[in-house]
Design a protein around this motif. Structure first.
Motif, PDB file in Angstrom:
ATOM      1  N   ILE A  79      45.334  51.049  41.112  1.00 12.07           N
ATOM      2  CA  ILE A  79      45.130  49.985  40.133  1.00 12.07           C
ATOM      3  C   ILE A  79      44.451  48.821  40.848  1.00 12.07           C
ATOM      4  O   ILE A  79      44.647  48.620  42.047  1.00 12.07           O
ATOM      5  N   GLU A  80      43.633  48.080  40.112  1.00  7.74           N
ATOM      6  CA  GLU A  80      42.960  46.924  40.702  1.00  7.74           C
ATOM      7  C   GLU A  80      43.707  45.643  40.358  1.00  7.74           C
ATOM      8  O   GLU A  80      44.092  45.422  39.212  1.00  7.74           O
ATOM      9  N   LEU A  81      43.921  44.812  41.372  1.00  4.84           N
ATOM     10  CA  LEU A  81      44.545  43.515  41.183  1.00  4.84           C
ATOM     11  C   LEU A  81      43.441  42.479  41.134  1.00  4.84           C
ATOM     12  O   LEU A  81      42.563  42.452  41.991  1.00  4.84           O
ATOM     13  N   GLY A  82      43.478  41.614  40.121  1.00  2.00           N
ATOM     14  CA  GLY A  82      42.466  40.578  39.980  1.00  2.00           C
ATOM     15  C   GLY A  82      42.896  39.534  38.971  1.00  2.00           C
ATOM     16  O   GLY A  82      44.082  39.379  38.699  1.00  2.00           O
ATOM     17  N   ARG A  83      41.902  38.847  38.411  1.00  2.00           N
ATOM     18  CA  ARG A  83      42.167  37.767  37.446  1.00  2.00           C
ATOM     19  C   ARG A  83      43.146  36.748  38.022  1.00  2.00           C
ATOM     20  O   ARG A  83      43.910  36.119  37.284  1.00  2.00           O
ATOM     21  N   PHE A  84      43.136  36.615  39.353  1.00  7.30           N
ATOM     22  CA  PHE A  84      44.089  35.741  40.041  1.00  7.30           C
ATOM     23  C   PHE A  84      43.449  34.376  40.232  1.00  7.30           C
ATOM     24  O   PHE A  84      42.535  34.202  41.017  1.00  7.30           O
ATOM     25  N   VAL A 115      52.717  53.160  41.407  1.00  4.90           N
ATOM     26  CA  VAL A 115      51.341  53.344  41.859  1.00  4.90           C
ATOM     27  C   VAL A 115      51.311  53.073  43.363  1.00  4.90           C
ATOM     28  O   VAL A 115      51.986  52.173  43.860  1.00  4.90           O
ATOM     29  N   GLN A 116      50.530  53.845  44.083  1.00  7.54           N
ATOM     30  CA  GLN A 116      50.540  53.775  45.540  1.00  7.54           C
ATOM     31  C   GLN A 116      49.449  52.903  46.155  1.00  7.54           C
ATOM     32  O   GLN A 116      49.580  52.459  47.281  1.00  7.54           O
ATOM     33  N   GLU A 117      48.325  52.688  45.444  1.00  8.66           N
ATOM     34  CA  GLU A 117      47.220  51.923  46.014  1.00  8.66           C
ATOM     35  C   GLU A 117      46.818  50.778  45.102  1.00  8.66           C
ATOM     36  O   GLU A 117      46.679  50.957  43.894  1.00  8.66           O
ATOM     37  N   ILE A 118      46.612  49.611  45.707  1.00  8.01           N
ATOM     38  CA  ILE A 118      46.117  48.442  44.997  1.00  8.01           C
ATOM     39  C   ILE A 118      44.733  48.126  45.545  1.00  8.01           C
ATOM     40  O   ILE A 118      44.561  47.926  46.748  1.00  8.01           O
TER      41      ILE A 118
END
Length: 160
Positions: free
Chosen positions: A87-92, A118-121
């Protein structure tokens, strides 16, 4: 996609963004100090409300409002593109202090690993944004490549 209730930390509360947060989000996204490394937006409150309403229906797309311990809004953080155990982390974007921003990051990572399983960010960080790069590297993010995001050159990073 929305979550039921809140995610609470010591100094931070996260909850799903709703249409009522639209004016705050527009003001945040157009704050010159906070948007040095992201594009400003030129939308009306009604357009932002429509975008939020649509976002809340997308599976695997989470958009959180960051609140301080007094429940005053500080910023946003999001998770998008859930697939293949990534999953992608953003909008921070946040008006919080260093402790509040660190805690927001840790709470979201904990949610990814322990609730979503989920294992990967995946992260995409503008190269000149040294404070954010430093934060993610201290948390263990590893560089995996480079890209561009509009006018910005970025690093592609992963947390495991």
């Amino acid at each position: 996609m929305i979550i039921n209730g809140e995610i609470r930390g010591k100094n931070i509360v996260l909850r799903s963004v709703d249409e009522g947060d639209s004016e705050f989000i527009i003001n945040l996204r157009n704050d010159d100090k906070l948007t040095q490394y992201i594009p400003k937006i030129t939308v009306t409150i009604e357009q932002q409300k429509g975008w939020v309403a649509n976002q809340r229906t997308i599976l695997g797309d989470y958009y959180f409002l960051i609140l301080n311990r007094h429940l005053s809004p500080l910023g946003t953080i999001g998770l998008t593109g859930l697939k293949n155990n990534e999953i992608e982390l953003g909008r921070f974007i946040s008006r919080g202090n260093a402790v509040e921003n660190l805690e927001s990051s840790l709470i979201v990572c904990d949610y990814v690993y322990n609730v979503l399983n989920v294992q990967e960010i995946r992260l995409e960080v503008v190269k000149e944004n040294v404070n954010v790069l430093s934060l993610w590297r201290r948390l263990g993010a590893k560089d995996r490549g480079e890209s561009t995001l509009g006018e910005f050159e970025t690093f592609i990073m992963y947390l495991f």
